[in-house]
Enzyme design. Structure first.
Site, PDB file in Angstrom:
ATOM      1  N   ARG B 124     -26.452  29.572  -9.910  1.00 28.35           N
ATOM      2  CA  ARG B 124     -27.461  29.262  -9.405  1.00 28.35           C
ATOM      3  C   ARG B 124     -29.012  29.362 -10.447  1.00 28.35           C
ATOM      4  NH1 ARG B 124     -24.028  31.383  -4.739  1.00 28.35           N
ATOM      5  NH2 ARG B 124     -22.828  29.779  -4.387  1.00 28.35           N
ATOM      6  N   LYS B 146     -39.903  19.730 -14.405  1.00 27.93           N
ATOM      7  CA  LYS B 146     -39.982  18.416 -14.609  1.00 27.93           C
ATOM      8  C   LYS B 146     -38.168  17.663 -15.649  1.00 27.93           C
ATOM      9  CE  LYS B 146     -42.039  15.219 -12.332  1.00 27.93           C
ATOM     10  NZ  LYS B 146     -42.529  13.051 -11.890  1.00 27.93           N
ATOM     11  N   GLU B 188     -47.741   9.206 -25.885  1.00 28.44           N
ATOM     12  CA  GLU B 188     -47.912  10.107 -24.416  1.00 28.44           C
ATOM     13  C   GLU B 188     -49.400  11.139 -24.296  1.00 28.44           C
ATOM     14  OE1 GLU B 188     -45.609  10.952 -21.639  1.00 28.44           O
ATOM     15  OE2 GLU B 188     -44.537   9.611 -22.032  1.00 28.44           O
ATOM     16  N   LYS B 229     -51.804  18.408 -19.357  1.00 30.82           N
ATOM     17  CA  LYS B 229     -50.763  18.335 -18.858  1.00 30.82           C
ATOM     18  C   LYS B 229     -50.345  19.496 -17.448  1.00 30.82           C
ATOM     19  CE  LYS B 229     -45.952  17.222 -17.946  1.00 30.82           C
ATOM     20  NZ  LYS B 229     -44.958  16.683 -18.290  1.00 30.82           N
ATOM     21  N   GLU B 239     -45.283  17.167  -7.797  1.00 29.86           N
ATOM     22  CA  GLU B 239     -45.844  16.161  -7.555  1.00 29.86           C
ATOM     23  C   GLU B 239     -46.137  15.492  -6.011  1.00 29.86           C
ATOM     24  OE1 GLU B 239     -43.678  13.895 -10.135  1.00 29.86           O
ATOM     25  OE2 GLU B 239     -44.416  11.593  -9.074  1.00 29.86           O
ATOM     26  N   ARG B 243     -50.269  15.157  -9.044  1.00 33.87           N
ATOM     27  CA  ARG B 243     -49.857  14.733 -10.569  1.00 33.87           C
ATOM     28  C   ARG B 243     -48.694  13.103 -11.022  1.00 33.87           C
ATOM     29  NH1 ARG B 243     -44.507  18.983 -12.410  1.00 33.87           N
ATOM     30  NH2 ARG B 243     -43.871  17.974 -14.006  1.00 33.87           N
ATOM     31  N   ASN B 247     -47.431  10.165 -14.270  1.00 33.28           N
ATOM     32  CA  ASN B 247     -46.774   8.214 -14.249  1.00 33.28           C
ATOM     33  C   ASN B 247     -47.478   6.496 -14.872  1.00 33.28           C
ATOM     34  OD1 ASN B 247     -44.216  10.293 -13.756  1.00 33.28           O
ATOM     35  ND2 ASN B 247     -45.249  10.332 -11.720  1.00 33.28           N
ATOM     36  N   HIS B 250     -45.520   4.407 -16.765  1.00 30.25           N
ATOM     37  CA  HIS B 250     -44.469   5.130 -16.660  1.00 30.25           C
ATOM     38  C   HIS B 250     -43.394   3.823 -16.036  1.00 30.25           C
ATOM     39  CE1 HIS B 250     -45.164   8.865 -18.618  1.00 30.25           C
ATOM     40  NE2 HIS B 250     -44.097   8.856 -18.930  1.00 30.25           N
ATOM     41  N   HIS B 254     -40.398   2.542 -17.215  1.00 33.43           N
ATOM     42  CA  HIS B 254     -38.907   2.668 -17.116  1.00 33.43           C
ATOM     43  C   HIS B 254     -38.089   1.518 -16.254  1.00 33.43           C
ATOM     44  CE1 HIS B 254     -39.753   7.057 -14.903  1.00 33.43           C
ATOM     45  NE2 HIS B 254     -39.766   7.324 -16.853  1.00 33.43           N
ATOM     46  N   HIS B 269     -38.284   6.357 -25.134  1.00 33.78           N
ATOM     47  CA  HIS B 269     -39.043   6.066 -23.615  1.00 33.78           C
ATOM     48  C   HIS B 269     -40.635   5.683 -23.992  1.00 33.78           C
ATOM     49  CE1 HIS B 269     -40.529   7.456 -20.240  1.00 33.78           C
ATOM     50  NE2 HIS B 269     -41.508   9.274 -21.067  1.00 33.78           N
TER      51      HIS B 269
END
Lengths: 373, 373
Positions: B124, B146, B188, B229, B239, B243, B247, B250, B254, B269
């Site tokens: 956990r 993330k 990026e 960032k 987000e 935020r 993207n 992206h 993606h 990517h």
């Protein structure tokens, strides 16, 4: 809406309510529709609960314009697995739920733990509602935000602290529970008395039959249990201190569950906890921390309500004490090699004992092992 | 210790530092030993990074009495899977790490995402350190918390917001990167200029060769990117708003990654993001939001540095526009059926556009599809 008992779990921006009462499945739509207006829902449940209650819940949601997709899983502890986690997460994504939609965990502890975990990781977190349908889940697993699955290396070793947005505990659902499952959940009710509420334990000794029968005494016992748990969780959400008290009976109990391969025909969680609590009281007496009278009183009550109270009550053969010890040291409540146990100074006087010597535990397990001569 | 640039990520009780500089792998023990005195560590890495740097890191930790267990995985995007997640989590438990021990994510974006997720759910939640070894990871994935894996239904659909305790970005590690991978990471870097730092983009147009060569300009570009960032993440950790600007490029990117089955021989990517940024600028022009000059400038820069800048640059055949559209609507940045895109009014003037009509996107994809006549 029904007149439910409401308990607040005070966790700042993660605060939520537990509502306990009759008819909450039938009225779920009213309770849930305010949480996320316009949201859709997925109902994660098991085959048994689905057969008994899914239609009622789906209809109640539909009446408040909440469309819902069911994800129905096999019943039983083996469902808390990586494979089922993947199935639920993929089901949530496949149902095209979005980050503001709701996951409803509708079932016993297994479903609550699994669905709460899946909700925490699908799309990096979706809000979820606990609708516990077993006594165990109503008084324990659905409150406090511990979610997870079992690892092949031990129970509950994988998961998240993830608080629900709401808990709806319908006490009517308990009427359809097998007797054995209700009794197993009762072990966790008694636990709250044994941790730090001696008056509650004494009340249970007197009123347990009413609690089993249903009605006001049962609702009262559930509410007391939830209050006790909410208090501890609000003090220590992430189990860095006091929250460990809730593990009374669990270290021995988990080891016994592992030793019986999580085979519910032999032992279910609450039964493991019952035996574990009796062992914790005996071990405390052996360590001269508590009078043997406390252990005797715990045993007597467990026996009276029909719960197992010693290892010999478990059908089939148990592995030797050394193997049980291995399961214990693999348990997650190990800190830098030292064993941490919840021990007691008497009824309602539990405490966190750190640095409990492994050798003492092993000797104790040998003495109490059913195959000892 | 080396004289690293330090950037603070201001997230209250989840605040942490990013340290960027030369020799940080060699000095990792000094940086990490203060975090959790007495803790042990697991190093999650891939075969390539292990071959180049694992011994250096293990020894640096050992010098500060931090024992470490390596968990070495295959390199590549396919490692961000349920199966590898299970392997890492079971590896952490099997190494008998406890809740206070450390997980070190040592590699590129794939390792950082996977190990950060595994650290978040093993027992956990265990603390973890990001040690990104690719440019992409240093400027993007290792900052902001993330973490996750890919679902068969789409990229990054499963995971957690889970902040590291520390990020150590050793710029020397980039010298051993394949040129193509460095370039992909550069996409990026350029992205931060295109989001809201037009001066940074102009600086990159002038100084990109020095950034590629290494030394002070490269460290400066990485630090600028991390600062950009960190600013966004501090404003909107989960987000729910701003935020999403990160993207940029992206959503298209993606979809293209999915359309090429995450086959890195065809598209990695950063390359997807490069094409995606160019497409986002073109689409903005088509929607009369920005002048076509901005798109032309973006294309020109991508082309100059050797990055792909349109779908036709992807080797092999692409599925039709309708299929690309499906991948887009399956993407997680969909809110109640409406498409959310990051569009722009010009260089460094990106914004979150909600309710972008699907029909416009589809028409645009058809016009720009390489197999269009």
């Amino acid at each position: 809406m029904s007149d439910a008992v409401t308990i607040e779990v005070g966790l700042g921006d993660r605060a939520y309510q537990i509502r306990i009462g009759s008819g909450l499945i039938r009225d779920a739509g009213s309770h849930i529709s305010g949480l996320r207006p316009g949201a859709r829902a997925a109902i994660v449940t098991d085959e048994n609960v689905a057969a008994a209650h899914l239609e009622t819940l789906t209809q109640s949601l539909a009446e408040k314009s909440i469309s819902s997709a069911p994800i129905v899983l096999p019943a039983g502890e083996k469902t808390k697995s990586y494979a089922m986690l993947e199935r639920v997460v993929e089901g949530l994504i496949g149902a095209r739920l979005e980050r503001n939609d709701l996951v409803i965990a509708f079932g016993g502890g297994v479903i609550g733990d699994l669905a709460g975990f899946a909700a925490g990781i699908a799309r990096r977190g979706m809000p979820f509602v606990q609708m516990p349908t077993s006594l165990l889940a109503q008084v324990d697993s659905s409150v406090g935000g511990k979610t997870g699955i079992n690892s092949p290396q031990g129970k509950n070793l994988v998961g998240l602290f993830n608080q629900p947005k709401l808990v709806l505990a319908d006490t009517d659902a308990l009427d359809t529970l097998p007797r054995r499952e209700f009794r197993a959940g009762y072990a966790e009710v008694a636990k709250y008395g044994l941790i730090d509420r001696p008056d509650f334990f004494a009340w249970l000794e007197k009123n347990w039959q009413e609690v089993f029968a249903g009605g006001a005494a049962r609702t009262e016992a559930i509410a007391q249990s939830c209050r006790a748990k909410a208090d501890v969780v609000a003090r220590d959400e992430f189990e860095t201190g006091d929250r460990a008290l809730l593990n009374l009976g669990h270290t021995f109990g988990h080891a016994l569950e592992a030793a019986t391969s999580y085979d519910s025909a032999r032992l279910v969680h609450g039964e493991g906890v019952a035996i574990g609590m009796a062992l914790a009281h005996h071990f405390s007496a052996r360590m001269n921390l508590a009078s043997p009278d406390a252990a005797a009183r715990v045993e007597a009550h467990l026996q009276t309500v029909g719960l197992p109270w010693r290892m010999a009550e478990i059908p089939g053969e148990l592995p030797p004490a050394e193997k049980l010890m291995e399961y214990i040291t693999q348990d997650k409540k190990v800190s830098r090699g030292a064993l941490t146990f919840i021990l007691t100074r008497g009824i309602g006087q539990s405490f966190i004992a750190r640095d409990v010597p492994q050798s003492e535990v092993l000797a104790f397990l040998r003495e109490n092992h059913p195959t000892v001569s």
